[in-house]
Design an enzyme around this catalytic site. Structure first.
Site, short mmCIF file in Angstrom:
data_model
loop_
_atom_site.label_atom_id
_atom_site.label_comp_id
_atom_site.label_asym_id
_atom_site.label_seq_id
_atom_site.Cartn_x
_atom_site.Cartn_y
_atom_site.Cartn_z
N HIS A 19 -6.30 15.23 4.52
CA HIS A 19 -6.73 13.84 4.66
C HIS A 19 -7.74 13.72 5.79
CE1 HIS A 19 -6.53 9.49 5.31
NE2 HIS A 19 -6.01 9.42 4.08
N GLU A 21 -8.29 11.44 7.93
CA GLU A 21 -7.73 10.96 9.20
C GLU A 21 -7.08 12.10 9.98
OE1 GLU A 21 -4.44 7.72 10.78
OE2 GLU A 21 -5.00 7.72 8.66
N CYS A 87 -0.06 2.09 10.20
CA CYS A 87 -0.63 0.75 10.36
C CYS A 87 0.29 -0.32 9.77
CB CYS A 87 -2.02 0.67 9.74
SG CYS A 87 -2.03 0.57 7.96
N SER A 115 -6.52 7.64 -2.94
CA SER A 115 -5.92 6.92 -1.82
C SER A 115 -4.50 7.41 -1.55
CB SER A 115 -5.90 5.42 -2.13
OG SER A 115 -5.00 4.75 -1.30
N ASN A 117 -2.46 6.06 0.55
CA ASN A 117 -1.62 4.86 0.64
C ASN A 117 -1.18 4.40 -0.75
OD1 ASN A 117 -2.08 1.49 0.79
ND2 ASN A 117 -0.59 2.41 2.17
N SER A 159 -6.59 -0.55 1.13
CA SER A 159 -8.05 -0.70 1.11
C SER A 159 -8.58 -1.09 -0.26
CB SER A 159 -8.72 0.59 1.60
OG SER A 159 -8.49 1.62 0.68
#
Length: 191
Positions: A19, A21, A87, A115, A117, A159
């Protein structure tokens, strides 16, 4: 992570190795970070030599899985500092997705296949309701998914653009399918 590394802590990142991040976090460190992707894949042999460690988390991880990993780490590392960097929108969606699949006959999870998420939301939903489907746009929806269903739950990755979510909800309503959406709150940094 940089601050804790300067203080002599081994950095442990909980997240998906590939990922962006996670790559970004480890790219800012001078030393080598330990990346842990799941409670089943903890490198216990590496932990034995660590006296103190700081844990940071990819912002879209599942909190329950993260806490399992942290508990295991506590059993092997004398001094462990945990920074919950998941988050808030991700946490809220993960809490909602534990209820919605039980209250609706069909679940639609909207978001990109890439994604993390959205994938996690889908996995949680699918574990609770076999009639859970992940879509990126209304063209991905198949009418046969809704056979006999009276209620449909709709949620989206953090997102996913609001316009995409509302477009799918409109489509479901126009086709006389009852959708119970969770209000979208886009947050592009969460992917």
């Amino acid at each position: 992570a940089q601050d804790m590394e300067k203080k002599g802590y081994q950095i442990i990142v909980i997240g998906d190795r590939e990922h962006d991040e996670v790559r970004g976090i480890i790219g800012h460190l001078k030393g080598r970070a330990i990346i842990i992707e799941s409670p089943k894949r903890i490198p216990i042999y590496m932990l034995k030599a660590i006296k103190k460690a700081a844990v940071v988390v990819q912002s879209t991880q599942i909190l329950g899985e993260v806490l399992k990993i942290v508990e295991i780490l506590k059993g092997h590392i004398a001094e462990l500092k945990f920074f919950n960097t998941i988050c808030k929108p991700t946490t809220l969606r993960q809490e909602e997705i534990k209820i919605m699949p039980l209250e609706n006959e069909v679940m639609i999870i909207i978001g990109s296949r890439h994604s993390a998420n959205t994938r996690r939301l889908y996995e949680i939903s699918k574990s609770l309701n076999k009639r859970s489907y992940r879509v990126n746009a209304k063209k991905d929806i198949r009418r046969d998914w809704f056979a006999g269903a009276k209620t449909i739950g709709v949620t989206a990755g953090a997102s996913t653009p609001d316009a995409t979510t509302y477009d799918i909800i409109r489509y479901l309503k126009q086709n006389k399918l009852k959708a119970h959406p969770v209000p979208a709150q886009s947050h592009p940094a969460d992917e």
